[in-house]
Design a protein around this motif. Sequence first.
Motif, short mmCIF file in Angstrom:
data_model
loop_
_atom_site.label_atom_id
_atom_site.label_comp_id
_atom_site.label_asym_id
_atom_site.label_seq_id
_atom_site.Cartn_x
_atom_site.Cartn_y
_atom_site.Cartn_z
N TRP A 80 0.86 -1.18 0.00
CA TRP A 80 0.00 0.00 0.00
C TRP A 80 0.89 1.23 0.00
O TRP A 80 1.95 1.24 0.62
N ASN A 91 -9.40 7.07 0.46
CA ASN A 91 -8.98 5.75 0.91
C ASN A 91 -9.41 4.68 -0.08
O ASN A 91 -10.58 4.30 -0.12
N LEU A 133 -7.92 1.74 0.04
CA LEU A 133 -7.45 0.50 0.68
C LEU A 133 -8.67 -0.32 1.11
O LEU A 133 -9.76 0.22 1.27
N THR A 164 -8.11 3.86 7.32
CA THR A 164 -6.77 4.44 7.45
C THR A 164 -6.88 5.84 8.05
O THR A 164 -7.95 6.29 8.49
N GLN A 199 0.12 0.03 9.73
CA GLN A 199 0.23 0.54 8.36
C GLN A 199 1.53 1.31 8.12
O GLN A 199 1.97 1.45 6.98
N THR A 259 4.01 -0.54 6.00
CA THR A 259 3.78 -0.75 4.57
C THR A 259 4.48 0.40 3.84
O THR A 259 5.33 1.07 4.41
N ASP A 274 6.78 -5.86 3.72
CA ASP A 274 5.43 -6.03 3.17
C ASP A 274 5.48 -6.69 1.80
O ASP A 274 6.24 -6.28 0.92
#
Length: 429
Positions: A20, A45, A47, A51, A102, A105, A135
């Motif tokens: 990501w 977002n 994803l 987030t 996160q 990533t 990742d």
Amino acid sequence: MKLVAQPMDLDLGGRVVRTWAYGGGVPGRGLRATAGDRMQIQLSNRLPVSTSVHWHGLAIPNNMDGVPGVTTPELLPAASYTYDFVVPDPGTHWFHPHTGLQLDTGLYAPFIVDDPAEPGVYDAEWIVVLDDWTDGMDRSPDQIFADLTAADATTAADGMGMDGMGMDGGDVQYPVYLINGRPPIDPETFTGNAGDVVRIRVINAAADSIFTLALSGHEVHVTHSDGYPVTPRRATSLRIGMGERYDLLVTLGDGAFSLIAQPMGKDGYARAVVRTGAGTAPQTAEIPELAGDPVTVADLSGGEATALPKADPDSIQDLVLNGSMAPYRWTINGATYPETTPLTIRAGQSGRLRLRNMTMMSHPMHLHGHTFQVGAAGGRGPRKDTVLVPPMGALDIAFVADNPGLWMVHCHNAYHAEAGMMTRVDYVT
Ligand code: C2O
Ligand code: CU
């Protein structure tokens, strides 16, 4: 402007991994502003999970700080949110999510804020973002965290996690280390002319790695830490904790050189190439510049211009850092977030936090919404927002309570933060 958090494929020297990132690159396309600018940044977002974005180093109003559940609503998949603030602080800053793991990533990018009062006397400027990468390779960040916490039962006897780490090497052995999203075998190449003076803005975006940075064949001058000027300090190598930024000035020699970032206590290294002429840059981390003791925050001082007004603190509060690999638990004042009892401060007060590290590893402690002076207000310590507290060490930080709200203070090791090493400073009346 628009910022999109989305899945992407990242080519790591021929191995393509799924991750990501912001807007299709690792690091994401950086933001640049001049202090005083108003920024409106729409985050979309794309994803599959919620987030957030935290603007690390910017002391902006609390409701723009990007901490889900504390300052800002979490951003659901397919939703978007516009962050809107006036950029206060010049310097080398960055942004990243404040959601789970996160940070480990590809979701990170520089946020450079120019100082209208400081034109900068140099021929070129390079941005160097350091990262430890997993990742899409062996294990996802979530899998690593699951392994660390599952190791509890089996390895409790020797007090180490399954990676056999946990000392200053961090908790995780990574398959590769990156500079500007590229591995040592396919390095970023910076080009320039011999004799040029270059400002290098270094950001440690790693989740679990403290780096020692050096440029072969060169000595550098450390000029800024976390955006604030320091008394220029010569260095052959420099230690950089997670979340910290340092600005360096270097006069380029003639030839080809390697910029190496070596993760403390781990195998492997991150590398970029600096080229001003013919020759071959060193292909390994075995450069003499990495042999000696690195410059650390203890070697740096701020000038009078960055000192906080000298004041006896209105409040002195302890932040005792503790924890263990097995069980995998990292605490502040004996508790894990959100069970930690927030520290408190009143608007206008001078606060002092006494960071005391009862563990055998360094913890990069970060305070949101403020900068602090390392040591006492009015002293010589540098102004920062993130500071490495050495193993079994202690240091005080002083800050002025000039930005009301609920502010996170936490370890910038993503796995420690996830395991609970976070608390808050809450403004009270
Ligand atoms: Cu860079 Cu609370 O984080
Ligand atoms: Cu930590």
